[in-house]
Design a protein around this motif. Sequence first.
Motif, PDB file in Angstrom:
ATOM      1  N   THR A 178       0.908  -1.134  -0.040  1.00  0.00           N
ATOM      2  CA  THR A 178       0.005  -0.041  -0.018  1.00  0.00           C
ATOM      3  C   THR A 178       0.822   1.248  -0.103  1.00  0.00           C
ATOM      4  O   THR A 178       1.566   1.550   1.164  1.00  0.00           O
ATOM      5  CB  THR A 178      -0.902   0.012   1.111  1.00  0.00           C
ATOM      6  OG1 THR A 178      -1.795  -1.206   1.294  1.00  0.00           O
ATOM      7  CG2 THR A 178      -1.700   1.344   1.287  1.00  0.00           C
ATOM      8  N   SER A 179       1.003   2.019  -1.239  1.00  0.00           N
ATOM      9  CA  SER A 179       1.431   3.201  -1.090  1.00  0.00           C
ATOM     10  C   SER A 179       0.560   4.523  -1.003  1.00  0.00           C
ATOM     11  O   SER A 179      -0.382   4.045  -0.087  1.00  0.00           O
ATOM     12  CB  SER A 179       2.171   3.141  -2.649  1.00  0.00           C
ATOM     13  OG  SER A 179       2.953   4.738  -2.884  1.00  0.00           O
ATOM     14  N   SER A 180       0.788   5.401  -1.692  1.00  0.00           N
ATOM     15  CA  SER A 180      -0.455   6.574  -1.285  1.00  0.00           C
ATOM     16  C   SER A 180      -0.139   7.585  -2.440  1.00  0.00           C
ATOM     17  O   SER A 180       0.843   7.618  -3.101  1.00  0.00           O
ATOM     18  CB  SER A 180       0.183   7.258   0.005  1.00  0.00           C
ATOM     19  OG  SER A 180      -0.612   8.516   0.260  1.00  0.00           O
ATOM     20  N   ILE A 181      -1.144   8.357  -2.592  1.00  0.00           N
ATOM     21  CA  ILE A 181      -1.204   9.498  -3.734  1.00  0.00           C
ATOM     22  C   ILE A 181      -0.132  10.486  -3.166  1.00  0.00           C
ATOM     23  O   ILE A 181       0.468  11.235  -4.074  1.00  0.00           O
ATOM     24  CB  ILE A 181      -2.610   9.931  -3.948  1.00  0.00           C
ATOM     25  CG1 ILE A 181      -2.519  11.283  -5.112  1.00  0.00           C
ATOM     26  CG2 ILE A 181      -2.641  10.762  -2.392  1.00  0.00           C
ATOM     27  CD1 ILE A 181      -4.013  11.654  -4.878  1.00  0.00           C
ATOM     28  N   THR A 182       0.389  10.407  -1.781  1.00  0.00           N
ATOM     29  CA  THR A 182       1.478  11.356  -1.445  1.00  0.00           C
ATOM     30  C   THR A 182       2.532  11.148  -1.990  1.00  0.00           C
ATOM     31  O   THR A 182       3.472  11.981  -1.999  1.00  0.00           O
ATOM     32  CB  THR A 182       1.343  11.448   0.092  1.00  0.00           C
ATOM     33  OG1 THR A 182       1.865  10.231   0.631  1.00  0.00           O
ATOM     34  CG2 THR A 182       0.125  11.892   0.700  1.00  0.00           C
ATOM     35  N   ALA A 183       2.768   9.870  -2.578  1.00  0.00           N
ATOM     36  CA  ALA A 183       4.110   9.586  -3.178  1.00  0.00           C
ATOM     37  C   ALA A 183       4.321  10.162  -4.299  1.00  0.00           C
ATOM     38  O   ALA A 183       5.409  10.488  -4.818  1.00  0.00           O
ATOM     39  CB  ALA A 183       4.118   7.871  -3.119  1.00  0.00           C
ATOM     40  N   TYR A 184       3.333  10.589  -4.934  1.00  0.00           N
ATOM     41  CA  TYR A 184       3.396  11.214  -6.438  1.00  0.00           C
ATOM     42  C   TYR A 184       3.049  12.462  -6.293  1.00  0.00           C
ATOM     43  O   TYR A 184       3.642  13.415  -7.206  1.00  0.00           O
ATOM     44  CB  TYR A 184       2.409  10.703  -7.306  1.00  0.00           C
ATOM     45  CG  TYR A 184       2.579   9.018  -7.416  1.00  0.00           C
ATOM     46  CD1 TYR A 184       3.287   8.908  -8.622  1.00  0.00           C
ATOM     47  CD2 TYR A 184       2.028   8.148  -6.702  1.00  0.00           C
ATOM     48  CE1 TYR A 184       3.646   7.447  -8.665  1.00  0.00           C
ATOM     49  CE2 TYR A 184       2.434   6.737  -6.693  1.00  0.00           C
ATOM     50  CZ  TYR A 184       3.157   6.472  -8.117  1.00  0.00           C
ATOM     51  OH  TYR A 184       3.571   5.251  -8.095  1.00  0.00           O
ATOM     52  N   ARG A 185       2.275  13.230  -5.556  1.00  0.00           N
ATOM     53  CA  ARG A 185       2.048  14.560  -5.540  1.00  0.00           C
ATOM     54  C   ARG A 185       2.655  15.440  -4.134  1.00  0.00           C
ATOM     55  O   ARG A 185       2.756  16.584  -4.322  1.00  0.00           O
ATOM     56  CB  ARG A 185       0.651  15.000  -5.703  1.00  0.00           C
ATOM     57  CG  ARG A 185      -0.227  14.776  -4.395  1.00  0.00           C
ATOM     58  CD  ARG A 185      -1.738  15.053  -4.714  1.00  0.00           C
ATOM     59  NE  ARG A 185      -2.441  15.031  -3.543  1.00  0.00           N
ATOM     60  CZ  ARG A 185      -3.678  15.574  -3.604  1.00  0.00           C
ATOM     61  NH1 ARG A 185      -4.265  15.994  -4.760  1.00  0.00           N
ATOM     62  NH2 ARG A 185      -4.671  15.444  -2.480  1.00  0.00           N
ATOM     63  N   GLY A 186       3.031  14.548  -3.301  1.00  0.00           N
ATOM     64  CA  GLY A 186       3.742  15.338  -2.003  1.00  0.00           C
ATOM     65  C   GLY A 186       2.521  15.709  -1.182  1.00  0.00           C
ATOM     66  O   GLY A 186       1.406  15.788  -1.286  1.00  0.00           O
ATOM     67  N   SER A 187       3.085  15.895   0.340  1.00  0.00           N
ATOM     68  CA  SER A 187       2.084  16.484   1.236  1.00  0.00           C
ATOM     69  C   SER A 187       2.940  17.322   2.051  1.00  0.00           C
ATOM     70  O   SER A 187       3.965  16.880   2.849  1.00  0.00           O
ATOM     71  CB  SER A 187       1.590  15.371   2.020  1.00  0.00           C
ATOM     72  OG  SER A 187       0.736  16.056   3.072  1.00  0.00           O
ATOM     73  N   SER A 188       2.695  18.688   2.141  1.00  0.00           N
ATOM     74  CA  SER A 188       3.675  19.502   2.837  1.00  0.00           C
ATOM     75  C   SER A 188       3.440  19.111   4.398  1.00  0.00           C
ATOM     76  O   SER A 188       4.542  19.736   5.401  1.00  0.00           O
ATOM     77  CB  SER A 188       3.270  20.835   2.768  1.00  0.00           C
ATOM     78  OG  SER A 188       2.061  21.278   2.993  1.00  0.00           O
ATOM     79  N   SER A 222       1.646  -2.423  -6.358  1.00  0.00           N
ATOM     80  CA  SER A 222       1.089  -1.672  -5.182  1.00  0.00           C
ATOM     81  C   SER A 222      -0.190  -0.898  -5.549  1.00  0.00           C
ATOM     82  O   SER A 222      -0.364  -0.744  -6.768  1.00  0.00           O
ATOM     83  CB  SER A 222       2.361  -0.569  -4.732  1.00  0.00           C
ATOM     84  OG  SER A 222       2.330   0.561  -5.605  1.00  0.00           O
ATOM     85  N   VAL A 223      -0.869  -0.507  -4.314  1.00  0.00           N
ATOM     86  CA  VAL A 223      -2.244   0.381  -4.589  1.00  0.00           C
ATOM     87  C   VAL A 223      -1.958   1.964  -3.832  1.00  0.00           C
ATOM     88  O   VAL A 223      -1.347   1.896  -3.036  1.00  0.00           O
ATOM     89  CB  VAL A 223      -3.320  -0.374  -3.975  1.00  0.00           C
ATOM     90  CG1 VAL A 223      -4.437   0.490  -4.196  1.00  0.00           C
ATOM     91  CG2 VAL A 223      -3.721  -1.620  -4.578  1.00  0.00           C
ATOM     92  N   ALA A 224      -1.934   2.811  -4.737  1.00  0.00           N
ATOM     93  CA  ALA A 224      -1.829   4.194  -4.166  1.00  0.00           C
ATOM     94  C   ALA A 224      -3.248   4.790  -4.026  1.00  0.00           C
ATOM     95  O   ALA A 224      -3.783   5.516  -4.612  1.00  0.00           O
ATOM     96  CB  ALA A 224      -1.176   4.915  -5.027  1.00  0.00           C
ATOM     97  N   PRO A 225      -3.523   4.686  -2.562  1.00  0.00           N
ATOM     98  CA  PRO A 225      -4.950   5.378  -2.291  1.00  0.00           C
ATOM     99  C   PRO A 225      -4.785   6.823  -2.322  1.00  0.00           C
ATOM    100  O   PRO A 225      -3.866   7.259  -1.899  1.00  0.00           O
ATOM    101  CB  PRO A 225      -5.134   4.590  -0.775  1.00  0.00           C
ATOM    102  CG  PRO A 225      -4.404   3.708  -0.648  1.00  0.00           C
ATOM    103  CD  PRO A 225      -3.248   4.001  -1.590  1.00  0.00           C
ATOM    104  N   GLY A 226      -5.946   7.535  -2.717  1.00  0.00           N
ATOM    105  CA  GLY A 226      -6.082   8.781  -2.611  1.00  0.00           C
ATOM    106  C   GLY A 226      -6.640   9.166  -1.138  1.00  0.00           C
ATOM    107  O   GLY A 226      -6.413   8.593  -0.120  1.00  0.00           O
ATOM    108  N   PRO A 227      -7.607  10.189  -1.065  1.00  0.00           N
ATOM    109  CA  PRO A 227      -8.170  10.426   0.391  1.00  0.00           C
ATOM    110  C   PRO A 227      -9.249   9.431   0.583  1.00  0.00           C
ATOM    111  O   PRO A 227     -10.513   9.390   0.188  1.00  0.00           O
ATOM    112  CB  PRO A 227      -8.636  11.784   0.184  1.00  0.00           C
ATOM    113  CG  PRO A 227      -9.133  11.869  -1.391  1.00  0.00           C
ATOM    114  CD  PRO A 227      -7.897  11.098  -2.122  1.00  0.00           C
TER     115      PRO A 227
END
Length: 290
Positions: A178-188, A222-227
């Motif tokens: 399980t990855s995440s959308i944050t791996a691609y667009r980041g999160s401050s 992997s699966v990259a969930p968003g919110p």
Amino acid sequence: MSEEEKVKTQQPKADYLMDDESENVNPTPQTESSDYLAAGKLKGKKTLITGGDSGIGQAAALAFAKEGADVAIVYFESDEDAQFTKNRIQEIGQKALVYKGDVGDEAFAQEVIDKLIAEWGTLDVLVNNAGEQHYQEKIGDITAEQLDRTFRTNIFGMFYLTKAAMPHLPKGASIINTSSITAYRGSSTLLDYSATKGAIVSFTRSFSQNKEVTDKKIRVNSVAPGPIWTPLIPATFPEKKLESWGKDGALERPGQPYELAPAYVYLASSDSSYVTGQTIHVNGGVVVNG
């Protein structure tokens, strides 16, 4: 009671790996859908899901069971949610195993695999899903303890379970991270968490090409969930941030855990026999070009 009534009335408190305040989450995260149509895609498979007591992990566990798999889950602290998940898997008609402990402890990870193999003899699908995150607006507020804890759960746990499982995975097995959308667009405000999720993507791509894996035709994805609305979200973010949270995608809403489950089923089953080293994005319509 019909299956639809069970889904509607038996939703658990549902916490996440590091949160034990799930009874305060409103609305309750939904880990099952009465619209799900199983097709025996995982019949006879032995599966293991970390962080499987609630949220995304629980949703995957219940979908796996509906598809005919026996399911073992690993959880950290919420006994009630873990028991609910076990009971629900058995109610569906499949075998369930439950292990409590810290996946970031290599000895525990090895113990889980040893006990599972002693019980079932094999492991066909490993889902490295356990994770945690901590909201911090400044990098100076990220303590060494927090950094270690986040990496230990999200990265070390994945390494330890995969390492312990590899000798027992048969030809054609599946590993799902399980990855995440944050791996691609980041999160401050989730710096360490985002870093671990980026590492998971890189690990997935790299390990899928490893000779140890390719020789056994094991697929690694992997699966990259968003919110996704799990108790981790209100436990992590300030209340003022929740008003607009998850509404920036094309669907303009957060997702529910059950909406991710079919992606895990796909990657675990022979439907994805030509898919490895990839990441499926389930994020409500945020284009990340990754």
